[in-house]
Design a protein around this motif. Structure first.
Motif, PDB file in Angstrom:
ATOM      1  N   MET A 337      28.467  -6.337  52.056  1.00  0.00           N
ATOM      2  CA  MET A 337      28.417  -4.999  51.496  1.00  0.00           C
ATOM      3  C   MET A 337      28.071  -3.973  52.562  1.00  0.00           C
ATOM      4  O   MET A 337      28.653  -2.884  52.624  1.00  0.00           O
ATOM      5  CB  MET A 337      27.397  -4.951  50.365  1.00  0.00           C
ATOM      6  N   ILE A 338      27.103  -4.327  53.431  1.00  0.00           N
ATOM      7  CA  ILE A 338      26.719  -3.413  54.515  1.00  0.00           C
ATOM      8  C   ILE A 338      27.891  -3.173  55.453  1.00  0.00           C
ATOM      9  O   ILE A 338      28.194  -2.029  55.823  1.00  0.00           O
ATOM     10  CB  ILE A 338      25.505  -3.970  55.284  1.00  0.00           C
ATOM     11  N   ALA A 339      28.579  -4.264  55.832  1.00  0.00           N
ATOM     12  CA  ALA A 339      29.719  -4.132  56.743  1.00  0.00           C
ATOM     13  C   ALA A 339      30.809  -3.253  56.142  1.00  0.00           C
ATOM     14  O   ALA A 339      31.402  -2.410  56.829  1.00  0.00           O
ATOM     15  CB  ALA A 339      30.271  -5.511  57.086  1.00  0.00           C
ATOM     16  N   GLN A 340      31.079  -3.437  54.845  1.00  0.00           N
ATOM     17  CA  GLN A 340      32.101  -2.623  54.185  1.00  0.00           C
ATOM     18  C   GLN A 340      31.686  -1.167  54.131  1.00  0.00           C
ATOM     19  O   GLN A 340      32.497  -0.256  54.349  1.00  0.00           O
ATOM     20  CB  GLN A 340      32.355  -3.161  52.776  1.00  0.00           C
ATOM     21  N   ALA A 341      30.410  -0.921  53.836  1.00  0.00           N
ATOM     22  CA  ALA A 341      29.916   0.457  53.764  1.00  0.00           C
ATOM     23  C   ALA A 341      30.032   1.145  55.115  1.00  0.00           C
ATOM     24  O   ALA A 341      30.445   2.321  55.199  1.00  0.00           O
ATOM     25  CB  ALA A 341      28.468   0.460  53.289  1.00  0.00           C
ATOM     26  N   LEU A 342      29.686   0.446  56.182  1.00  0.00           N
ATOM     27  CA  LEU A 342      29.779   1.036  57.522  1.00  0.00           C
ATOM     28  C   LEU A 342      31.229   1.302  57.900  1.00  0.00           C
ATOM     29  O   LEU A 342      31.552   2.332  58.496  1.00  0.00           O
ATOM     30  CB  LEU A 342      29.121   0.112  58.550  1.00  0.00           C
ATOM     31  N   PRO A 356      34.389   4.601  48.827  1.00  0.00           N
ATOM     32  CA  PRO A 356      33.152   3.829  48.690  1.00  0.00           C
ATOM     33  C   PRO A 356      32.577   3.949  47.291  1.00  0.00           C
ATOM     34  O   PRO A 356      32.677   4.995  46.641  1.00  0.00           O
ATOM     35  CB  PRO A 356      32.223   4.462  49.728  1.00  0.00           C
ATOM     36  N   GLY A 357      31.957   2.860  46.841  1.00  0.00           N
ATOM     37  CA  GLY A 357      31.240   2.897  45.587  1.00  0.00           C
ATOM     38  C   GLY A 357      29.843   3.449  45.798  1.00  0.00           C
ATOM     39  O   GLY A 357      29.439   3.790  46.919  1.00  0.00           O
ATOM     40  N   ALA A 358      29.071   3.523  44.708  1.00  0.00           N
ATOM     41  CA  ALA A 358      27.726   4.093  44.793  1.00  0.00           C
ATOM     42  C   ALA A 358      26.842   3.297  45.741  1.00  0.00           C
ATOM     43  O   ALA A 358      26.078   3.873  46.528  1.00  0.00           O
ATOM     44  CB  ALA A 358      27.105   4.152  43.392  1.00  0.00           C
ATOM     45  N   ALA A 359      26.934   1.964  45.687  1.00  0.00           N
ATOM     46  CA  ALA A 359      26.094   1.133  46.554  1.00  0.00           C
ATOM     47  C   ALA A 359      26.464   1.339  48.020  1.00  0.00           C
ATOM     48  O   ALA A 359      25.585   1.414  48.892  1.00  0.00           O
ATOM     49  CB  ALA A 359      26.241  -0.330  46.164  1.00  0.00           C
ATOM     50  N   GLU A 360      27.752   1.431  48.290  1.00  0.00           N
ATOM     51  CA  GLU A 360      28.195   1.624  49.671  1.00  0.00           C
ATOM     52  C   GLU A 360      27.804   3.009  50.188  1.00  0.00           C
ATOM     53  O   GLU A 360      27.427   3.162  51.352  1.00  0.00           O
ATOM     54  CB  GLU A 360      29.710   1.410  49.748  1.00  0.00           C
ATOM     55  N   GLU A 361      27.897   4.012  49.349  1.00  0.00           N
ATOM     56  CA  GLU A 361      27.466   5.352  49.753  1.00  0.00           C
ATOM     57  C   GLU A 361      25.978   5.373  50.078  1.00  0.00           C
ATOM     58  O   GLU A 361      25.551   6.015  51.043  1.00  0.00           O
ATOM     59  CB  GLU A 361      27.788   6.365  48.657  1.00  0.00           C
ATOM     60  N   ALA A 362      25.183   4.676  49.287  1.00  0.00           N
ATOM     61  CA  ALA A 362      23.738   4.632  49.527  1.00  0.00           C
ATOM     62  C   ALA A 362      23.429   3.951  50.858  1.00  0.00           C
ATOM     63  O   ALA A 362      22.547   4.395  51.608  1.00  0.00           O
ATOM     64  CB  ALA A 362      23.042   3.902  48.378  1.00  0.00           C
TER      65      ALA A 362
END
Length: 452
Positions: A337-342, A356-362
């Motif tokens: 999840m962290i890698a996808q968010a970055l 990005p979803g809410a978790a990825e934005e956070a």
């Protein structure tokens, strides 16, 4: 361009941005002639010839590039497929505009292009890229006391220390025409470095990027020396060891600390294309030698960013990002999840498309917050001169993608009051990482931007 040369040539030049020479431009059919004599006389002769012909066709009325319509459409389709999934929107719109040149009348094609340009100018990516361009120009300006000095480029260069980056620097300097003295207290280290230089040169010859004659000429300008006795023969010294002691003043670029009084501290940031953070703030720095160090670094192909003591800026930023990721993992965020968010945010890479979803934005907000706070602390300490330095280094070091504009630009886009509020909340869990720099209060109180 597509009217003159067709879609394949137009897309190649537009999407790559590569520079071409006059001969290639003639071969492509995008210029009429190349003048090697007096330009004014040649232009006058060309104008007289056109006048005698009685007329000429404007580019908007020409269609040589449309003759093979099947090949034109194939080039457009191939370029569009290659751009599928690209993070930046502009290349895809370029393909659309080249296609429009074939399908629409000229004036309507211009309207289509203008609308596409307007749409792109309104994107966050466009704002980030324009910010990156300005930040890079500002960050690379040397202090006025150094910029005002005209320094002769040294011709005899010494490298003190044969380990680490020494072989690469020596090979590069030889290729630039310098006479290079490679010195080290250890004969074994010196021999190993010479072997690496020879291997590097042979690889260049094998790849066709260097002739055997150039290799031999470079080797003839290389002098290996055991010990430091002959270092004073050089006009400038690059010190890769911290035990340099010269009996007479020289321009010294210290890449490992030390270097003696007046040495210019330099950090070559690993993993970059020659990003060199150069401290030009020392009280005992001689402007003429500092100017010579800047000129020498530029000649070696280093990307010089003037900074203050306490760096490297790139290492501080990378460390803050690593700590933010570790803190997120400690809070239970999955690595995937962290890698996808970055990746979606353009951090630690060029980024990928997607929403990005809410978790990825956070996750991305916390990582941006760590970078911004680290940047503010570096500015407060005088290590980074300004927000432009932070953004330019972050981009050059590959910590963030160029289209993001850099951490400080991102902070301004989100709003400094919002960023400060977030940092205060996160500081409850990780005060060392997130406790806001006092600069936020000053910036907000003065109505200033972090990127300025």
């Amino acid at each position: 361009l597509p009217r003159l040369a067709g879609a394949a040539v137009a897309l190649d030049l537009m999407l790559s941005g590569r520079v071409i020479g006059a001969a290639e431009a003639v071969a492509m059919g995008i210029v009429d002639r190349v003048l090697t004599e007096d330009a004014v006389a040649g232009a006058r002769a060309a104008a007289l010839a056109l006048a005698k012909e009685g007329g000429w066709r404007r580019v908007c009325d020409r269609d040589e590039g449309f003759r093979d319509r099947a090949a034109y459409r194939a080039a457009v389709a191939g370029a569009r497929a290659a751009q599928a999934g690209a993070r930046l929107p502009a290349p895809g719109r370029i393909v659309d505009c080249v296609e429009a040149a074939l399908l629409l009348p000229f004036e309507r094609g211009l309207d289509f292009e203008g609308a596409a340009f307007g749409d792109l100018m309104a994107t966050a990516e466009s704002a980030g890229l324009r910010r990156a361009f300005r930040a890079e120009r500002v960050a690379r300006k040397v202090p006025a006391a150094v910029a005002g000095v005209t320094a002769a480029l040294p011709q005899r260069l010494a490298i003190w220390g044969a380990e680490g980056a020494a072989a690469g620097i020596a090979q590069r300097a030889l290729g630039m025409g310098f006479a290079v003295q490679l010195a080290d207290p250890s004969r074994e280290a010196l021999v190993a470095a010479l072997e690496r230089i020879a291997s590097g040169q042979e690889a260049e010859v094998a790849a066709g990027r260097m002739t055997a004659e150039a290799r031999d000429a470079d080797w003839a300008r290389l002098t290996p020396v055991v010990g430091a006795a002959r270092l004073p023969e050089a006009e400038a010294v690059i010190a890769l060891r911290d035990d340099l002691a010269l009996p007479a003043p020289r321009t010294v670029m210290a890449l490992a600390g030390g270097g003696g009084k007046g040495a210019v501290p330099v950090t070559l940031v690993p993993g970059t294309a020659g990003l060199a953070e150069m401290d030009l703030t020392g009280a005992d720095l001689v402007p003429a030698r500092a100017a010579q160090a800047v000129a020498l670094a530029g000649r070696l192909g280093w990307d010089v960013v003037p900074v203050g003591p306490g760096g490297p800026v790139a290492v501080h930023l990378a460390t803050a990002l690593a700590e933010a990721v570790a803190q997120l993992e400690g809070r239970g965020a999955a690595r995937g999840m962290i890698a996808q968010a970055l990746a979606l945010a353009g951090i630690a890479g060029e980024g990928v498309t997607g929403r990005p979803g809410a978790a990825e934005e956070a996750i991305a907000r916390r990582c941006w917050g760590a970078l911004v706070n680290a940047g503010a602390r570096l500015i407060e300490a005088g290590t980074a001169r300004d927000g432009a330095t932070v953004d330019a280094v972050a981009i050059s070091a590959g910590i963030v993608a160029r289209w993001t504009g850099g951490p400080m630009h991102q902070a301004d886009q989100r709003g400094l009051m919002v960023v400060r509020r977030d940092l205060r909340v996160w500081a409850a869990d990780a005060p060392r990482l997130y406790a806001p720099s006092p600069l936020f209060d000053r910036w907000i109180g003065d109505g200033r931007r972090a990127a300025d």
